[in-house]
Structures are given as structure tokens and as C-alpha cells.
Design a protein around this motif. Structure first.
Motif, PDB file in Angstrom:
ATOM      1  N   THR A 127      -2.697   5.919  -0.630  1.00 25.26           N
ATOM      2  CA  THR A 127      -1.589   5.058  -0.060  1.00 25.26           C
ATOM      3  C   THR A 127      -2.153   4.531   1.293  1.00 25.26           C
ATOM      4  O   THR A 127      -1.784   3.364   1.563  1.00 25.26           O
ATOM      5  CB  THR A 127      -0.476   6.098   0.368  1.00 25.26           C
ATOM      6  OG1 THR A 127      -0.019   6.254  -1.055  1.00 25.26           O
ATOM      7  CG2 THR A 127       0.495   5.402   1.146  1.00 25.26           C
ATOM      8  N   PHE A 128      -3.046   5.279   2.045  1.00 24.30           N
ATOM      9  CA  PHE A 128      -3.469   4.929   3.381  1.00 24.30           C
ATOM     10  C   PHE A 128      -4.451   3.760   3.084  1.00 24.30           C
ATOM     11  O   PHE A 128      -4.916   2.885   4.510  1.00 24.30           O
ATOM     12  CB  PHE A 128      -4.224   6.006   4.283  1.00 24.30           C
ATOM     13  CG  PHE A 128      -3.156   7.159   4.494  1.00 24.30           C
ATOM     14  CD1 PHE A 128      -1.674   6.756   4.666  1.00 24.30           C
ATOM     15  CD2 PHE A 128      -3.198   8.326   4.461  1.00 24.30           C
ATOM     16  CE1 PHE A 128      -0.832   7.674   4.881  1.00 24.30           C
ATOM     17  CE2 PHE A 128      -2.253   9.324   4.953  1.00 24.30           C
ATOM     18  CZ  PHE A 128      -1.066   9.188   5.031  1.00 24.30           C
ATOM     19  N   ALA A 129      -4.774   3.517   1.924  1.00 27.52           N
ATOM     20  CA  ALA A 129      -5.826   2.186   1.717  1.00 27.52           C
ATOM     21  C   ALA A 129      -5.093   1.032   1.206  1.00 27.52           C
ATOM     22  O   ALA A 129      -5.445   0.050   0.781  1.00 27.52           O
ATOM     23  CB  ALA A 129      -6.995   2.690   0.919  1.00 27.52           C
ATOM     24  N   LEU A 130      -3.967   1.031   1.130  1.00 27.59           N
ATOM     25  CA  LEU A 130      -2.958   0.197   0.795  1.00 27.59           C
ATOM     26  C   LEU A 130      -1.950  -0.296   1.892  1.00 27.59           C
ATOM     27  O   LEU A 130      -1.609   0.434   2.740  1.00 27.59           O
ATOM     28  CB  LEU A 130      -1.998   0.621  -0.409  1.00 27.59           C
ATOM     29  CG  LEU A 130      -2.862   0.922  -1.706  1.00 27.59           C
ATOM     30  CD1 LEU A 130      -2.139   1.520  -2.715  1.00 27.59           C
ATOM     31  CD2 LEU A 130      -3.582  -0.370  -2.333  1.00 27.59           C
ATOM     32  N   ARG A 131      -1.293  -1.543   1.769  1.00 26.24           N
ATOM     33  CA  ARG A 131      -0.302  -1.926   2.552  1.00 26.24           C
ATOM     34  C   ARG A 131       1.037  -1.892   1.840  1.00 26.24           C
ATOM     35  O   ARG A 131       2.101  -2.439   2.308  1.00 26.24           O
ATOM     36  CB  ARG A 131      -0.415  -3.512   3.080  1.00 26.24           C
ATOM     37  CG  ARG A 131      -1.893  -3.578   3.850  1.00 26.24           C
ATOM     38  CD  ARG A 131      -1.637  -3.005   5.437  1.00 26.24           C
ATOM     39  NE  ARG A 131      -0.872  -3.622   6.171  1.00 26.24           N
ATOM     40  CZ  ARG A 131      -1.206  -4.165   7.478  1.00 26.24           C
ATOM     41  NH1 ARG A 131      -2.354  -4.013   7.745  1.00 26.24           N
ATOM     42  NH2 ARG A 131      -0.370  -4.911   8.147  1.00 26.24           N
ATOM     43  N   SER A 132       1.010  -1.318   0.630  1.00 23.55           N
ATOM     44  CA  SER A 132       2.441  -0.900  -0.029  1.00 23.55           C
ATOM     45  C   SER A 132       3.478  -0.371   0.944  1.00 23.55           C
ATOM     46  O   SER A 132       3.302   0.642   1.650  1.00 23.55           O
ATOM     47  CB  SER A 132       2.178   0.145  -1.119  1.00 23.55           C
ATOM     48  OG  SER A 132       3.270   0.662  -1.566  1.00 23.55           O
ATOM     49  N   PRO A 133       4.620  -0.721   0.556  1.00 23.51           N
ATOM     50  CA  PRO A 133       5.698  -0.118   1.551  1.00 23.51           C
ATOM     51  C   PRO A 133       6.034   1.310   1.073  1.00 23.51           C
ATOM     52  O   PRO A 133       6.342   1.872   2.213  1.00 23.51           O
ATOM     53  CB  PRO A 133       7.014  -0.796   0.902  1.00 23.51           C
ATOM     54  CG  PRO A 133       6.560  -2.033   0.080  1.00 23.51           C
ATOM     55  CD  PRO A 133       5.133  -1.773  -0.292  1.00 23.51           C
ATOM     56  N   ALA A 134       5.464   1.981  -0.070  1.00 23.49           N
ATOM     57  CA  ALA A 134       5.536   3.274  -0.417  1.00 23.49           C
ATOM     58  C   ALA A 134       4.729   3.860   0.519  1.00 23.49           C
ATOM     59  O   ALA A 134       3.424   3.857   0.298  1.00 23.49           O
ATOM     60  CB  ALA A 134       5.479   3.219  -1.658  1.00 23.49           C
TER      61      ALA A 134
END
Lengths: 155, 155
Positions: free
Chosen positions: A100-107
Motif C-alpha cells: 500500500t505504501f508503494a501505491l497512491r491508491s485511496p485504500a
């Protein structure tokens, strides 16, 4: 990004802490042309020239004094429909399981978005901006002046 | 920025809402060389080459997968010693009464800082970074990959 309920193969969820450590005030509301997630641009560049409106709660009106001097502002908003318990996600565009911390996803554990927007105009407590890509009705949590010298690492 | 209690001439405080609208999880702790506010650099550029350490709560370990691919990361942290009720502030450097949303002062309704840091190394759940200017012990709330194409408005 998964929808509110869906989990894809390869995604990992965790148990979140029993309680929050601090709280946030919603200080306004963002109005955009996008009423549901499927319509949202995937990122601010895809939002193109669309103008959005930031309605700041009148309680904070005095805090806007001086912001008109800036061409760009940093907008923090709360993605209140995103789930918070995913640590690994499988984005549709890549299909690759990614932290998740390598993504800009809202989740994410704290679903706060950071977006740099062009300040078009300001009238009272209403700002018109270009460059936001969020859902209509998204809660605002902060506005800051954008400063290229410190906000861009290679200047 | 005012200290926790001090209010300067020209500063304006408001009554905050009776309750929070949502909550945040502290997901880790930032370790820096600065133990009190007087020692802190005024901005990330002044922090120079100092290396700070981000200790992520092991609960979120899997969320770091893939972050090592990025040269820079966006770090969100919570300035838990800042007051939240100032809408107009008189910064020491300018002496001019200015709205909170036109300042990067820690004092704001939601005292969340956004800082772009250079990722030096990562080992387990500990990241070493350059470019943070916060107090030692500051709570971490999010990490995101930095993407120049969307995070800088003129690229």
C-alpha cells in the motif's frame, strides 16, 4: 484500487488497531464533476482542465487570508469511502501485488490524499481550482501554499 | 509558529468543533536529530544532509513492499504538539498577520505535514531518509511514492 467490499486475489488485509490515536476535523467540502468512483480520473493529470470548487467552512474564513498570492496550493482531503485495512493491493492497471505504501491508491490506513492544484480564483470561502480528481462531496482537511523549492526534491 | 500556549499580537484563534469527524492511526514514529522545537530546521531544505529514520509499526510491514523502487517518498506526519485553533498567525520571520492556510506553520486545524524525502535505505520496517525537519518522536501517518509528473504542477 478495490471497491469498498471487494478484495482481489493476492490482496492482504490486516486487523486495524482497536481505536484511533487522534482525530481530524472536516474543514470543508470539495465539489467536482465526478459523482461515482468509476467516473473519476485516475490521477490529477487525467482531470485535465476541469475546474473543481473547494467550499471552506466559514468557521475558518480568516485562515484563507493571503492564499490568493499563490498560483498553486496543496490540498489535503479525506477519501472517506476507501477501506483502511489493505496492506497489499493488486491495482487493475498493473495486476501486480504491491504494498500500500508503494501505491497512491485511496485504500490505506489513513486515507488522506495530497494533491497540488492550480488556484483559479477565490471568492469569500469558495476556491475554484484545477487539478483535483476526487469524488464530488469529498471532505477537505487542509490547504497549504505550494512551494516548489521544498515540495519538489530536485530543485 | 507560536509555541503551545503563546499567542502573538495580531493572531486570531477560533472555537473548534465539539468533536472530530474521523480518526487517524499512528502507523510509526519518525526519529530525527531534533529533540525540541528551537533546534528544528525551519524547512526541509535547511535540514541539509541529516539522515532521519522512519520506524514503521510491524503491523504494516507488508505495506512497504515495492517502496524500495522509489528515489523519493511523500511522508505524512502528525505534528502532535501544535495548537489547532489559530486561523491567523504572525510568523516570526515576516511579522505579518497571515491566514493559516497561506502558511506552512505546524499550527492548523489538522496539523498534518507533507514532506518529500529522499529514500536512502530500507531494512525490514525501518527506512532511512534525507529531508525531514520534524521533531524526534513525531507520529507517522502515511507513506506514498513521490511521482514528479503529478506532484509537481509544472511538469
Amino acid at each position: 484500487m478495490a471497491s469498498d467490499d471487494e478484495i482481489r486475489d493476492g490482496e492482504i488485509r490486516i486487523g486495524l488497531p482497536a481505536g484511533f490515536d487522534t482525530g481530524l476535523y472536516f474543514i470543508g467540502t470539495i465539489r467536482t464533476p465526478w459523482r461515482n468512483r468509476a467516473d473519476c480520473p485516475k490521477n490529477p493529470r487525467e482531470a485535465g482542465d476541469a475546474v473543481s470548487t473547494i467550499e471552506v467552512d466559514p468557521r475558518y474564513a480568516a485562515a484563507l487570508s493571503g492564499i490568493e498570492a499563490y498560483a498553486h496550493i496543496v490540498v489535503l482531503y479525506f477519501m472517506d469511502r476507501a477501506r483502511r485495512d489493505l496492506v497489499v493491493q493488486v491495482p487493475r492497471h498493473s495486476g501486480a501485488a504491491t504494498g500500500t505504501f508503494a501505491l497512491r491508491s485511496p485504500a490505506r490506513p489513513n486515507p488522506i490524499a495530497v494533491s497540488v492544484a492550480e488556484l483559479v480564483s477565490i471568492e469569500g470561502t469558495v476556491l475554484r481550482v484545477r487539478g483535483l480528481d476526487c469524488l464530488d462531496g469529498t471532505p477537505l482537511i487542509d490547504l497549504k501554499p505550494y512551494r516548489p523549492a521544498v515540495d519538489s526534491p530536485d530543485r
